[in-house]
Write a protein that holds these residues in place. Structure first.
Motif, PDB file in Angstrom:
ATOM      1  N   LYS A 164      38.496  28.157 -48.406  1.00 59.49           N
ATOM      2  CA  LYS A 164      37.480  27.184 -48.781  1.00 59.49           C
ATOM      3  C   LYS A 164      38.085  25.793 -48.724  1.00 59.49           C
ATOM      4  O   LYS A 164      39.306  25.626 -48.783  1.00 59.49           O
ATOM      5  CB  LYS A 164      36.917  27.470 -50.166  1.00 59.49           C
ATOM      6  CG  LYS A 164      37.895  27.257 -51.309  1.00 59.49           C
ATOM      7  CD  LYS A 164      37.247  27.507 -52.640  1.00 59.49           C
ATOM      8  CE  LYS A 164      38.212  27.189 -53.774  1.00 59.49           C
ATOM      9  NZ  LYS A 164      37.583  27.328 -55.077  1.00 59.49           N
ATOM     10  N   GLY A 165      37.234  24.834 -48.581  1.00 60.81           N
ATOM     11  CA  GLY A 165      37.682  23.452 -48.533  1.00 60.81           C
ATOM     12  C   GLY A 165      36.568  22.554 -48.051  1.00 60.81           C
ATOM     13  O   GLY A 165      35.427  22.975 -47.842  1.00 60.81           O
ATOM     14  N   GLU A 166      36.911  21.288 -47.861  1.00 65.58           N
ATOM     15  CA  GLU A 166      35.921  20.305 -47.447  1.00 65.58           C
ATOM     16  C   GLU A 166      36.365  19.659 -46.148  1.00 65.58           C
ATOM     17  O   GLU A 166      37.515  19.254 -46.002  1.00 65.58           O
ATOM     18  CB  GLU A 166      35.752  19.240 -48.528  1.00 65.58           C
ATOM     19  CG  GLU A 166      34.689  18.228 -48.219  1.00 65.58           C
ATOM     20  CD  GLU A 166      34.467  17.234 -49.346  1.00 65.58           C
ATOM     21  OE1 GLU A 166      33.731  16.279 -49.114  1.00 65.58           O
ATOM     22  OE2 GLU A 166      35.042  17.413 -50.436  1.00 65.58           O
ATOM     23  N   VAL A 167      35.431  19.552 -45.212  1.00 68.22           N
ATOM     24  CA  VAL A 167      35.691  18.908 -43.931  1.00 68.22           C
ATOM     25  C   VAL A 167      35.046  17.529 -43.972  1.00 68.22           C
ATOM     26  O   VAL A 167      33.832  17.406 -44.180  1.00 68.22           O
ATOM     27  CB  VAL A 167      35.128  19.740 -42.754  1.00 68.22           C
ATOM     28  CG1 VAL A 167      35.376  19.023 -41.437  1.00 68.22           C
ATOM     29  CG2 VAL A 167      35.745  21.126 -42.736  1.00 68.22           C
ATOM     30  N   GLU A 168      35.884  16.498 -43.804  1.00 69.63           N
ATOM     31  CA  GLU A 168      35.379  15.127 -43.806  1.00 69.63           C
ATOM     32  C   GLU A 168      35.000  14.730 -42.392  1.00 69.63           C
ATOM     33  O   GLU A 168      35.630  15.154 -41.421  1.00 69.63           O
ATOM     34  CB  GLU A 168      36.447  14.178 -44.352  1.00 69.63           C
ATOM     35  CG  GLU A 168      36.807  14.469 -45.802  1.00 69.63           C
ATOM     36  CD  GLU A 168      37.936  13.597 -46.311  1.00 69.63           C
ATOM     37  OE1 GLU A 168      38.733  13.104 -45.487  1.00 69.63           O
ATOM     38  OE2 GLU A 168      38.019  13.418 -47.525  1.00 69.63           O
ATOM     39  N   ALA A 169      33.979  13.896 -42.266  1.00 71.86           N
ATOM     40  CA  ALA A 169      33.502  13.461 -40.951  1.00 71.86           C
ATOM     41  C   ALA A 169      34.576  12.653 -40.245  1.00 71.86           C
ATOM     42  O   ALA A 169      35.350  11.926 -40.866  1.00 71.86           O
ATOM     43  CB  ALA A 169      32.238  12.628 -41.106  1.00 71.86           C
ATOM     44  N   SER A 170      34.619  12.787 -38.926  1.00 72.14           N
ATOM     45  CA  SER A 170      35.576  12.003 -38.147  1.00 72.14           C
ATOM     46  C   SER A 170      35.066  10.570 -38.028  1.00 72.14           C
ATOM     47  O   SER A 170      33.893  10.286 -38.233  1.00 72.14           O
ATOM     48  CB  SER A 170      35.753  12.616 -36.755  1.00 72.14           C
ATOM     49  OG  SER A 170      34.537  12.535 -36.045  1.00 72.14           O
ATOM     50  N   ALA A 171      35.944   9.640 -37.686  1.00 71.90           N
ATOM     51  CA  ALA A 171      35.591   8.235 -37.596  1.00 71.90           C
ATOM     52  C   ALA A 171      34.816   7.919 -36.322  1.00 71.90           C
ATOM     53  O   ALA A 171      34.187   6.880 -36.218  1.00 71.90           O
ATOM     54  CB  ALA A 171      36.859   7.379 -37.652  1.00 71.90           C
ATOM     55  N   ILE A 172      34.833   8.811 -35.346  1.00 70.47           N
ATOM     56  CA  ILE A 172      34.151   8.571 -34.078  1.00 70.47           C
ATOM     57  C   ILE A 172      32.743   9.148 -34.163  1.00 70.47           C
ATOM     58  O   ILE A 172      32.566  10.356 -34.314  1.00 70.47           O
ATOM     59  CB  ILE A 172      34.911   9.232 -32.911  1.00 70.47           C
ATOM     60  CG1 ILE A 172      36.332   8.709 -32.849  1.00 70.47           C
ATOM     61  CG2 ILE A 172      34.171   9.012 -31.606  1.00 70.47           C
ATOM     62  CD1 ILE A 172      37.206   9.443 -31.866  1.00 70.47           C
ATOM     63  N   PRO A 173      31.705   8.274 -34.070  1.00 69.30           N
ATOM     64  CA  PRO A 173      30.341   8.809 -34.110  1.00 69.30           C
ATOM     65  C   PRO A 173      30.027   9.577 -32.831  1.00 69.30           C
ATOM     66  O   PRO A 173      30.494   9.220 -31.760  1.00 69.30           O
ATOM     67  CB  PRO A 173      29.472   7.555 -34.227  1.00 69.30           C
ATOM     68  CG  PRO A 173      30.299   6.448 -33.696  1.00 69.30           C
ATOM     69  CD  PRO A 173      31.736   6.829 -33.951  1.00 69.30           C
TER      70      PRO A 173
END
Length: 184
Positions: A164-173
């Motif tokens: 389990k964990g959290e995936v943060e959005a990448s900086a590239i849209p």
């Protein structure tokens, strides 16, 4: 439009004609219907997917006390926060605490982003084995909890481990309201 109206009307008339209460059955037909109903009620089919009213206590350990037992040092791994696109690897180690060799038949993940690899050789009693799990966060965002289901000749025969964990959005849209983003 007229055709649909006529078909609907015809269907309604047919439904009313067949649902009328017709009491012109003989006593023999009524008795035969009662016998069929009674026989149907007597033939109860036991469905393993439906919980029964009376509690059932079954222990698989009592049925096969010599069966292999897969004992993990941990069954859940928290990989914390990662960036989108990163790959996380973790190895779940287990010990065969049973009395017979342990053979893993299959290990499958809950999604295509998770790939398990497992010990293919039999694990002797007292020996250790491992399940390597790789989670690819490409295309994932937010809280993630991939599960790996392991089927083996153990007691119980299905065991689950999870990450389990959290995936943060990448900086590239990747896309916006105007459509795909062009990268130079």
């Amino acid at each position: 439009m007229k055709k649909n109206l006529i078909l609907s009307f015809a269907a309604a008339v047919a439904l009313m004609a067949t649902s009328c209460d017709q009491n012109n059955t003989t006593d023999a037909e009524t008795t035969e219907a009662a016998v069929v109903t009674t026989n149907t009620e007597a033939a109860v089919v036991e469905n393993p997917n439906v919980a029964s009213a009376e509690p059932t206590v079954t222990t698989t350990a009592a049925t096969n006390s010599n069966a292999p037992v897969m004992t993990f040092t941990e069954t859940e791994h928290d990989f914390g926060k990662i960036k989108q696109g990163e790959v996380v690897n973790h190895t779940f180690k287990f010990t065969n605490t049973g009395k017979e060799p342990l053979v893993i038949e299959n290990a499958s993940a809950s999604c295509g982003c998770t790939v398990p690899e497992w010990t293919r050789q039999p694990v002797a009693p007292g020996q250790t084995g491992e399940i390597k799990v790789e989670f690819n966060s490409t295309g994932k965002y937010g809280q993630q909890a991939p599960v790996v289901t392991i089927r083996a000749n153990t007691d119980p025969n299905i065991v689950r481990v999870s990450m389990k964990g959290e995936v943060e959005a990448s900086a590239i849209p990747t896309a916006g309201p105007e459509g795909p983003v062009r990268r130079n």
